[in-house]
Write an enzyme that holds these catalytic residues in place. Structure first.
Site, PDB file in Angstrom:
ATOM      1  N   ALA A 163       3.545  -2.117   7.213  1.00  0.00           N
ATOM      2  CA  ALA A 163       3.848  -3.491   6.808  1.00  0.00           C
ATOM      3  C   ALA A 163       3.858  -3.714   5.302  1.00  0.00           C
ATOM      4  O   ALA A 163       4.524  -4.626   4.822  1.00  0.00           O
ATOM      5  CB  ALA A 163       2.864  -4.461   7.459  1.00  0.00           C
ATOM      6  N   GLY A 206       4.221  -7.233   3.433  1.00  0.00           N
ATOM      7  CA  GLY A 206       4.547  -8.179   4.486  1.00  0.00           C
ATOM      8  C   GLY A 206       5.901  -8.839   4.448  1.00  0.00           C
ATOM      9  O   GLY A 206       6.139  -9.767   5.218  1.00  0.00           O
ATOM     10  N   LYS A 213       8.906  -7.813   5.495  1.00  0.00           N
ATOM     11  CA  LYS A 213       9.584  -7.699   6.792  1.00  0.00           C
ATOM     12  C   LYS A 213       8.793  -8.420   7.879  1.00  0.00           C
ATOM     13  O   LYS A 213       9.373  -8.990   8.798  1.00  0.00           O
ATOM     14  CB  LYS A 213       9.822  -6.235   7.148  1.00  0.00           C
ATOM     15  CG  LYS A 213      10.906  -5.608   6.302  1.00  0.00           C
ATOM     16  CD  LYS A 213      11.101  -4.141   6.627  1.00  0.00           C
ATOM     17  CE  LYS A 213      11.852  -3.459   5.514  1.00  0.00           C
ATOM     18  NZ  LYS A 213      11.110  -3.355   4.247  1.00  0.00           N
ATOM     19  N   ASP A 218      -0.934  -1.359   7.701  1.00  0.00           N
ATOM     20  CA  ASP A 218      -0.490  -0.377   6.726  1.00  0.00           C
ATOM     21  C   ASP A 218      -1.655   0.580   6.489  1.00  0.00           C
ATOM     22  O   ASP A 218      -2.818   0.163   6.497  1.00  0.00           O
ATOM     23  CB  ASP A 218      -0.067  -1.026   5.408  1.00  0.00           C
ATOM     24  CG  ASP A 218       0.796  -0.095   4.577  1.00  0.00           C
ATOM     25  OD1 ASP A 218       2.032  -0.257   4.619  1.00  0.00           O
ATOM     26  OD2 ASP A 218       0.242   0.813   3.922  1.00  0.00           O
ATOM     27  N   ASP A 251      -8.691   0.664   9.346  1.00  0.00           N
ATOM     28  CA  ASP A 251     -10.014   1.150   9.736  1.00  0.00           C
ATOM     29  C   ASP A 251      -9.865   2.065  10.943  1.00  0.00           C
ATOM     30  O   ASP A 251      -8.896   1.924  11.710  1.00  0.00           O
ATOM     31  CB  ASP A 251     -10.918  -0.042  10.096  1.00  0.00           C
ATOM     32  CG  ASP A 251     -11.109  -0.999   8.926  1.00  0.00           C
ATOM     33  OD1 ASP A 251     -11.235  -0.523   7.779  1.00  0.00           O
ATOM     34  OD2 ASP A 251     -11.128  -2.221   9.164  1.00  0.00           O
ATOM     35  N   CYS A 299      14.391   3.613   3.044  1.00  0.00           N
ATOM     36  CA  CYS A 299      15.247   3.197   1.921  1.00  0.00           C
ATOM     37  C   CYS A 299      15.785   4.451   1.257  1.00  0.00           C
ATOM     38  O   CYS A 299      15.815   4.564   0.037  1.00  0.00           O
ATOM     39  CB  CYS A 299      14.496   2.289   0.951  1.00  0.00           C
ATOM     40  SG  CYS A 299      13.020   3.032   0.241  1.00  0.00           S
TER      41      CYS A 299
END
Length: 192
Positions: free
Chosen positions: A29, A32, A34, A52, A79, A149
């Site tokens: 993520a 954030g 997206k 993430d 975690d 990307c």
């Protein structure tokens, strides 16, 4: 008042196909962007789990979600066991994979001279790991959406082919078909 997002991020968020009421895991993520677009596409219903592996990248998401009035996102910190309860439960898992970033050369052309074969190998290993991890969360009939990307075939078509060979219970959905559904008047992309 505004969340500025790259056009490419907006397009892939739409192509990801998240629908209201779904259970979605945004596995990479980051900050954030997206996740916000997915929440909008879902009409703030259903549930998005934003995760993430690096806590500092995830930090900005909290304020962005609050500022945008997003109510259907749970942020999961990196975690141990943070995602264990999601295994096999997701309608859609979004993987914006770590990559070489060759697709951003138009904005940062100097980086093309810094890319090494060792860096490419490291990113490919990261992609294999994150894709195999993501597959665990997809429920039967669900979808895994893979995004980079990068313009390199090693990180895209080759990576998808290798994943499908490792996971024969998955099948590819051709990008041109999805593109035509989302953007019927736009020219079709050349990639799968």
């Amino acid at each position: 008042w505004f969340e500025i997002q790259d056009e490419g991020s907006q397009i892939v968020s739409l192509l990801a196909g998240a629908k209201p009421g779904e259970q979605v895991l945004d596995l990479c993520a980051g900050a954030g962007g997206k996740t916000l677009a997915l929440a909008a596409a879902m009409g703030n219903s259903g549930q998005i789990f934003a995760y993430d592996s690096e806590r500092p990248r995830l930090a900005p998401i909290h304020e962005r979600l609050k500022r945008n009035g997003v109510r259907n996102v749970q942020v999961r910190n990196p975690d141990p066991g943070a995602l264990d309860d999601l295994v096999g439960r997701m309608d859609r898992v979004i993987v914006d994979a770590p990559c070489t970033g060759t697709g951003t050369w138009r904005r940062r052309p100097d980086t093309k001279w810094k890319l090494t074969p060792a860096q490419l190998e490291a990113r490919i290993a990261d992609q294999i790991a994150v894709l195999d991890e993501a597959a665990r969360f997809v429920q039967p009939g669900g979808e895994l959406v893979y995004i980079t990307c990068s313009v390199l075939p090693e990180e895209n078509d080759d990576q998808v082919a290798a994943f499908l060979a490792r996971h024969p219970d998955f099948e590819a959905v051709p990008l041109p078909e999805v593109w035509s559904q989302i953007f019927p008047a736009a020219p079709r992309p050349l990639t799968r």
